[in-house]
Design a protein around this motif. Structure first.
Motif, PDB file in Angstrom:
ATOM      1  N   UNK A 142       0.868  -1.179   0.000  1.00 25.42           N
ATOM      2  CA  UNK A 142       0.000   0.000   0.000  1.00 25.42           C
ATOM      3  C   UNK A 142       0.901   1.223   0.000  1.00 25.42           C
ATOM      4  N   UNK A 143       1.083   1.811  -1.156  1.00 23.50           N
ATOM      5  CA  UNK A 143       1.998   2.947  -1.259  1.00 23.50           C
ATOM      6  C   UNK A 143       1.466   4.132  -0.464  1.00 23.50           C
ATOM      7  N   UNK A 144       2.372   5.019  -0.076  1.00 22.43           N
ATOM      8  CA  UNK A 144       1.973   6.168   0.732  1.00 22.43           C
ATOM      9  C   UNK A 144       0.923   7.032   0.034  1.00 22.43           C
ATOM     10  N   UNK A 418      -5.412  -2.151  -5.757  1.00 19.06           N
ATOM     11  CA  UNK A 418      -5.136  -2.333  -7.185  1.00 19.06           C
ATOM     12  C   UNK A 418      -4.236  -1.226  -7.720  1.00 19.06           C
ATOM     13  N   UNK A 419      -4.475   0.016  -7.270  1.00 21.58           N
ATOM     14  CA  UNK A 419      -3.617   1.121  -7.700  1.00 21.58           C
ATOM     15  C   UNK A 419      -2.188   0.923  -7.214  1.00 21.58           C
ATOM     16  N   UNK A 420      -2.032   0.503  -5.966  1.00 24.46           N
ATOM     17  CA  UNK A 420      -0.691   0.278  -5.429  1.00 24.46           C
ATOM     18  C   UNK A 420       0.035  -0.807  -6.205  1.00 24.46           C
ATOM     19  N   UNK A 421      -0.672  -1.917  -6.441  1.00 23.99           N
ATOM     20  CA  UNK A 421      -0.055  -2.998  -7.210  1.00 23.99           C
ATOM     21  C   UNK A 421       0.214  -2.564  -8.647  1.00 23.99           C
ATOM     22  N   UNK A 422      -0.715  -1.769  -9.205  1.00 17.29           N
ATOM     23  CA  UNK A 422      -0.518  -1.286 -10.570  1.00 17.29           C
ATOM     24  C   UNK A 422       0.715  -0.408 -10.695  1.00 17.29           C
ATOM     25  N   UNK A 423       0.909   0.469  -9.715  1.00 19.10           N
ATOM     26  CA  UNK A 423       2.110   1.322  -9.719  1.00 19.10           C
ATOM     27  C   UNK A 423       3.360   0.470  -9.608  1.00 19.10           C
ATOM     28  N   UNK A 424       3.316  -0.530  -8.705  1.00 19.83           N
ATOM     29  CA  UNK A 424       4.464  -1.427  -8.532  1.00 19.83           C
ATOM     30  C   UNK A 424       4.792  -2.149  -9.839  1.00 19.83           C
ATOM     31  N   UNK A 425       3.754  -2.719 -10.470  1.00 18.22           N
ATOM     32  CA  UNK A 425       3.976  -3.462 -11.708  1.00 18.22           C
ATOM     33  C   UNK A 425       4.484  -2.534 -12.806  1.00 18.22           C
ATOM     34  N   UNK A 426       3.866  -1.345 -12.920  1.00 17.82           N
ATOM     35  CA  UNK A 426       4.282  -0.415 -13.977  1.00 17.82           C
ATOM     36  C   UNK A 426       5.749  -0.020 -13.817  1.00 17.82           C
ATOM     37  N   UNK A 427       6.131   0.282 -12.580  1.00 17.74           N
ATOM     38  CA  UNK A 427       7.516   0.723 -12.364  1.00 17.74           C
ATOM     39  C   UNK A 427       8.504  -0.421 -12.494  1.00 17.74           C
ATOM     40  N   UNK A 428       8.006  -1.646 -12.345  1.00 18.93           N
ATOM     41  CA  UNK A 428       8.854  -2.810 -12.584  1.00 18.93           C
ATOM     42  C   UNK A 428       9.014  -3.068 -14.069  1.00 18.93           C
ATOM     43  N   UNK A 429       7.909  -2.933 -14.785  1.00 15.77           N
ATOM     44  CA  UNK A 429       7.928  -3.196 -16.228  1.00 15.77           C
ATOM     45  C   UNK A 429       8.543  -2.032 -17.008  1.00 15.77           C
ATOM     46  N   UNK A 430       8.388  -0.810 -16.480  1.00 16.47           N
ATOM     47  CA  UNK A 430       8.920   0.379 -17.147  1.00 16.47           C
ATOM     48  C   UNK A 430       9.838   1.154 -16.189  1.00 16.47           C
ATOM     49  N   UNK A 431      10.978   0.557 -15.841  1.00 15.48           N
ATOM     50  CA  UNK A 431      11.879   1.239 -14.900  1.00 15.48           C
ATOM     51  C   UNK A 431      12.615   2.399 -15.560  1.00 15.48           C
ATOM     52  N   UNK A 432      13.291   3.169 -14.751  1.00 12.84           N
ATOM     53  CA  UNK A 432      14.091   4.278 -15.267  1.00 12.84           C
ATOM     54  C   UNK A 432      15.311   3.736 -15.998  1.00 12.84           C
ATOM     55  N   UNK A 433      15.674   4.404 -17.064  1.00 17.56           N
ATOM     56  CA  UNK A 433      16.921   4.083 -17.760  1.00 17.56           C
ATOM     57  C   UNK A 433      17.529   5.386 -18.253  1.00 17.56           C
TER      58      UNK A 433
END
Length: 573
Positions: A142-144, A418-433
């Protein structure tokens, strides 16, 4: 080491791991106990009116809130790892209780009470199982921003459910917008006397909290309301009062509900367990850090589970952690769970002997107590401050807030998770480069988008990937690398991948890197890696990737890779 010493150490270890709270209690001197006992009286002065108000919010008699305070305090004192956390009825869980139980009870008051107790038991079971399985890390999902938006939404819903009490009208509580609309439509029926009383009591609580925080404003408001109601017989003036209550201590036992009911309660109980633990763990950590001790997330799961289980056995409802009561205990010098045990004794005395004194209490006073607690929970300024990090953080908080208001507490909780998990998944799939360049007179290589002075070199691309490389983000990695190579002008001769941030790599990624090496080799481009960790080197070696790429193209630094590029250019290779 003799046998008696060995057994003594074994028993000490066993008790410390199972009942850390009890061990901490007996480790303190009597001087600390006496001081904490005084603090316990202060906490009880706030806990009594708060418990009655939360019981009303949960849809049960005020005395049930006292029951939900008593044995949970004892259970937490035994099993909890925090020396200061105060548990008991709490606004978010009380609102969730009403939302979850009302549809199942279908208007049957007796069944409603049984279901609230069953919900507490199931919530406790979920927490205990999670603690046994060491799932304390799950609260981190559960993100802040999402949790902040969720709690703000819940606080507004709590306020909306109290409008009927504050205005002296009958309003069927439901989702936020319909409840507010029904309240607005009935404003013409509002009791002027009730409105005046509500405003005075609410203002009193908030002013005392603001200017004299050590004075329990809720208790002052409740005592004053009882005195005024008794003196002027407010019920005859159209102001609703609590009325006669069946006092005494709770009768312990399992609620008589069917297996189907327990099954229907599992999902809401799981959501409530997540919220209770996320909030309680955050409060426990905050005060543990402040006072120089540690808490265990998994022990907190078990302790909150045990507290909810005994609340259910008491015929009460799900409970959580009180940030305001814990803060009051800390500010007053409370340092052990003696605070909670003394508060328990005071609450038990009130439940046993003082319920006749509660009968003339105006319901508007309980509404004011609940609304004051909800206002304390509401923090829209924190959402605005999230914009300093990223606008998307504030947007997530607002999305969670609106979901709770529009869909209700339980559905809003599902959306928040769902939003927290969605953010986690998105940032995992689209990390910074980043594409890296060298900055003159500065050691190391920098992101060219963040440093205008960073210069790239013709024929060389240094690319950094800032995440573990595994199946969810491999397609993104491959697409980004190929796009970088295709866009480079003049044509790329070397591609150096900085893998210092790659802490893990799986088989999918290994195959992709082998494919990338073949594709680049066919185009005459050298693939090299800079700063691989030992774990990465081992995977490369074990899978044959090192032999395929060539050991000479694994470099300890970007600088070393760049030097090799220049040497190859000079030699014409």
């Amino acid at each position: 080491m003799d046998g008696s010493t060995w057994w003594r150490k074994l028993l000490t270890f066993s008790w410390r791991s199972v009942v850390p709270g009890a061990v901490q209690l007996f480790a303190k001197g009597r001087g600390s106990w006496r001081k904490d006992a005084v603090v316990g009286l202060t906490v009880a002065a706030v806990a009594v009116p708060a418990a009655m108000g939360m019981a009303e919010l949960a849809g049960v008699d005020p005395v049930v809130g006292l029951w939900a305070t008593m044995l949970p305090l004892a259970a937490y004192a035994v099993f909890g790892s925090s020396r200061q956390l105060v548990v008991g009825p709490e606004g978010t869980l009380a609102a969730l209780t009403a939302t979850a139980v009302a549809p199942l009870a279908a208007g049957d008051g007796q069944r409603y009470v049984l279901l609230t107790a069953a919900l507490a038991l199931v919530t406790g079971a979920v927490l205990i199982v999670a603690g046994t399985l060491r799932l304390g890390f799950m609260a981190d999902f559960l993100s802040k921003p999402v949790l902040l938006g969720y709690l703000n939404g819940v606080s507004l819903i709590i306020i909306s459910t109290q409008l009927g009490k504050l205005l002296g009208i009958s309003v069927d509580a439901g989702n936020f917008f319909p409840t507010v609309w029904r309240s607005v439509r009935k404003l013409g029926e509002a009791s002027a006397a009730t409105v005046v009383l509500s405003c005075v009591l609410l203002a009193l609580i908030l002013l005392l909290r603001r200017f004299v925080p050590k004075v329990p404003g809720s208790l002052v408001a409740v005592v004053l309301a009882i005195a005024v109601s008794t003196a002027f017989d407010l019920e005859k003036h159209g102001i609703a009062v609590v009325g006669d209550l069946e006092g005494g201590l709770p009768a312990l036992g399992f609620p008589k509900v069917g297996l189907d009911d327990l099954t229907n309660l599992v999902l809401p109980a799981a959501g409530m367990a997540l919220v209770a633990f996320a909030d309680g763990n955050a409060i426990a950590r905050r005060f543990a850090t402040k006072n120089g001790y540690e808490v265990s997330a998994n022990r907190e799961l078990v302790a909150l589970g045990a507290s909810n289980a005994v609340s259910g056995l008491s015929g009460a409802f799900p409970i959580g952690s009180s940030g305001s009561r814990t803060a009051l205990s800390d500010a007053s010098g409370g340092r052990t769970q003696i605070v909670g045990l003394v508060a328990l004794a005071v609450v038990a005395a009130v439940a046993s002997f003082a319920t006749p004194l509660i009968a003339p209490l105006p319901k508007a006073a309980l509404g004011a107590v609940v609304v004051a607690a909800a206002i304390n929970l509401f923090d829209v300024g924190a959402i605005q401050r999230l914009r300093r990090t990223h606008n998307t953080e504030a947007a997530l908080a607002l999305a969670a807030l609106l979901a709770v208001l529009a869909l209700g507490v339980l559905n809003g909780l599902i959306v928040a998770v769902a939003l927290s998990l969605g953010v986690f998944v998105y940032r995992t799939v689209r990390p910074h480069d980043a594409i890296l360049g060298h900055v003159r007179d500065i050691d190391g290589y920098r992101d060219v988008e963040e440093n205008e002075d960073a210069q790239t070199e013709a024929g060389l691309v240094v690319y950094r990937f800032d995440a573990a490389l595994y199946f969810p983000n491999v397609p993104f990695f491959m697409a980004r690398v190929r796009a970088v190579v295709d866009r480079a002008r003049p044509s790329v001769r070397w591609l150096v991948v900085n893998v210092e941030s790659v802490t893990y790599i799986d088989a999918t990624a290994v195959d992709a890197l082998a494919e990338l090496h073949s594709d680049l080799a066919a185009r005459g481009v050298v693939l090299a890696f800079a700063r691989p960790k030992a774990s990465l080197r081992k995977v490369f070696a074990d899978t044959g990737l090192t032999d395929r790429i060539g050991p000479a193209y694994l470099f300890p630094s970007v600088r070393a890779a760049t030097a090799a590029f220049h040497q190859a250019d000079t030699s014409g290779s």
